[in-house]
Design a protein around this motif. Structure first.
Motif, short mmCIF file in Angstrom:
data_model
loop_
_atom_site.label_atom_id
_atom_site.label_comp_id
_atom_site.label_asym_id
_atom_site.label_seq_id
_atom_site.Cartn_x
_atom_site.Cartn_y
_atom_site.Cartn_z
N GLU A 44 0.83 -1.20 0.00
CA GLU A 44 0.00 0.00 0.00
C GLU A 44 0.87 1.25 0.00
N ARG A 45 0.30 2.34 -0.44
CA ARG A 45 1.01 3.62 -0.45
C ARG A 45 1.17 4.11 0.99
N LYS A 46 2.40 4.54 1.33
CA LYS A 46 2.68 4.93 2.70
C LYS A 46 3.28 6.33 2.78
N PHE A 47 2.99 6.99 3.85
CA PHE A 47 3.49 8.33 4.11
C PHE A 47 5.01 8.30 4.33
N VAL A 48 5.70 9.30 3.78
CA VAL A 48 7.14 9.43 3.97
C VAL A 48 7.48 10.72 4.72
N ALA A 49 7.00 11.85 4.19
CA ALA A 49 7.36 13.13 4.79
C ALA A 49 6.36 14.20 4.36
N ALA A 50 6.26 15.25 5.16
CA ALA A 50 5.37 16.36 4.84
C ALA A 50 5.95 17.65 5.37
N ILE A 51 5.52 18.75 4.75
CA ILE A 51 6.00 20.07 5.14
C ILE A 51 4.83 21.03 5.09
N ASN A 52 4.74 21.92 6.06
CA ASN A 52 3.60 22.84 6.07
C ASN A 52 3.84 23.96 5.05
N TRP A 53 2.85 24.83 4.91
CA TRP A 53 2.87 25.77 3.79
C TRP A 53 4.02 26.76 3.87
N ARG A 54 4.45 27.10 5.05
CA ARG A 54 5.57 28.04 5.17
C ARG A 54 6.92 27.36 5.19
N GLY A 55 6.91 26.05 5.31
CA GLY A 55 8.18 25.34 5.40
C GLY A 55 8.76 25.36 6.80
N GLU A 56 7.96 25.76 7.77
CA GLU A 56 8.46 25.86 9.16
C GLU A 56 8.40 24.52 9.88
N ARG A 57 7.44 23.72 9.50
CA ARG A 57 7.21 22.45 10.20
C ARG A 57 7.30 21.30 9.22
N THR A 58 8.00 20.27 9.65
CA THR A 58 8.13 19.06 8.86
C THR A 58 7.79 17.86 9.72
N TYR A 59 7.44 16.79 9.07
CA TYR A 59 7.08 15.56 9.78
C TYR A 59 7.53 14.39 8.93
N TYR A 60 8.07 13.37 9.60
CA TYR A 60 8.63 12.23 8.88
C TYR A 60 8.12 10.91 9.43
N ALA A 61 8.04 9.93 8.56
CA ALA A 61 7.79 8.58 9.01
C ALA A 61 9.01 8.12 9.81
N ASP A 62 8.79 7.28 10.79
CA ASP A 62 9.89 6.80 11.63
C ASP A 62 10.97 6.11 10.80
N SER A 63 10.55 5.46 9.73
CA SER A 63 11.49 4.67 8.93
C SER A 63 12.50 5.53 8.18
N VAL A 64 12.22 6.84 8.01
CA VAL A 64 13.13 7.70 7.26
C VAL A 64 13.69 8.84 8.11
N LYS A 65 13.24 8.96 9.32
CA LYS A 65 13.66 10.06 10.18
C LYS A 65 15.18 10.05 10.36
N GLY A 66 15.79 11.21 10.18
CA GLY A 66 17.24 11.32 10.31
C GLY A 66 18.00 11.05 9.02
N ARG A 67 17.31 10.52 8.01
CA ARG A 67 17.97 10.24 6.73
C ARG A 67 17.39 11.06 5.58
N PHE A 68 16.10 11.35 5.64
CA PHE A 68 15.42 12.11 4.58
C PHE A 68 15.13 13.51 5.07
N THR A 69 15.15 14.46 4.12
CA THR A 69 14.81 15.85 4.44
C THR A 69 13.88 16.40 3.37
N ILE A 70 12.74 16.92 3.81
CA ILE A 70 11.80 17.55 2.89
C ILE A 70 11.98 19.06 2.97
N SER A 71 11.87 19.73 1.83
CA SER A 71 11.98 21.18 1.80
C SER A 71 11.12 21.70 0.66
N ARG A 72 10.91 23.00 0.64
CA ARG A 72 10.09 23.59 -0.42
C ARG A 72 10.61 24.97 -0.78
N ASP A 73 10.39 25.33 -2.03
CA ASP A 73 10.71 26.67 -2.53
C ASP A 73 9.42 27.20 -3.13
#
Length: 124
Positions: A44-73
């Motif tokens: 099934e499709r699973k959540f990896v990472a998310a970022i809020n509209w300002r880019g101030e808050r990010t959230y990661y799945a436990d399986s990728v925390k510390g290795r993946f980084t989400i960002s936005r421009d």
């Protein structure tokens, strides 16, 4: 309508890095959260990472925390997912999605527009 196009996937050895991008077009707005999900074959499709509209808050799945980084421009209507320390279990199609709200969500139902996905394959 909002159109999302992912790019940057490919083949990488375990322990390597990739950066995938998601470009938005159409009736875009920076006032929404953005997320990345992944789907492995027969899974099934699973959540990896998310970022809020300002880019101030990010959230990661436990399986990728510390290795993946989400960002936005927001000026470029683009979201990125930097993936370091990739593992074979990370082999999947990676999907970008636009949230229906400004703050992050981790469920598929929290997102209303989806890209076609980009394949990431991690060899052992």
């Amino acid at each position: 309508q909002v159109h999302l196009v992912e790019s940057g996937g490919g083949l990488v050895q375990a322990g390597g890095s990739l950066r995938v991008s998601c470009a938005a077009s159409g009736r875009t707005s920076s006032s929404y959260a953005m997320g990345w999900f992944r789907q492995a074959p027969t899974k099934e499709r699973k959540f990896v990472a998310a970022i809020n509209w300002r880019g101030e808050r990010t959230y990661y799945a436990d399986s990728v925390k510390g290795r993946f980084t989400i960002s936005r421009d927001n000026a470029k209507n683009t979201v990125y997912l930097q993936m370091n320390g990739l593992r074979p279990e990370g082999t999947a199609v990676y999907y970008c999605a636009r949230g229906s709200l400004s703050e992050v969500g981790t469920g598929i139902g929290d997102y209303d527009y989806w890209g076609q996905g980009t394949q990431v394959t991690v060899s052992s």
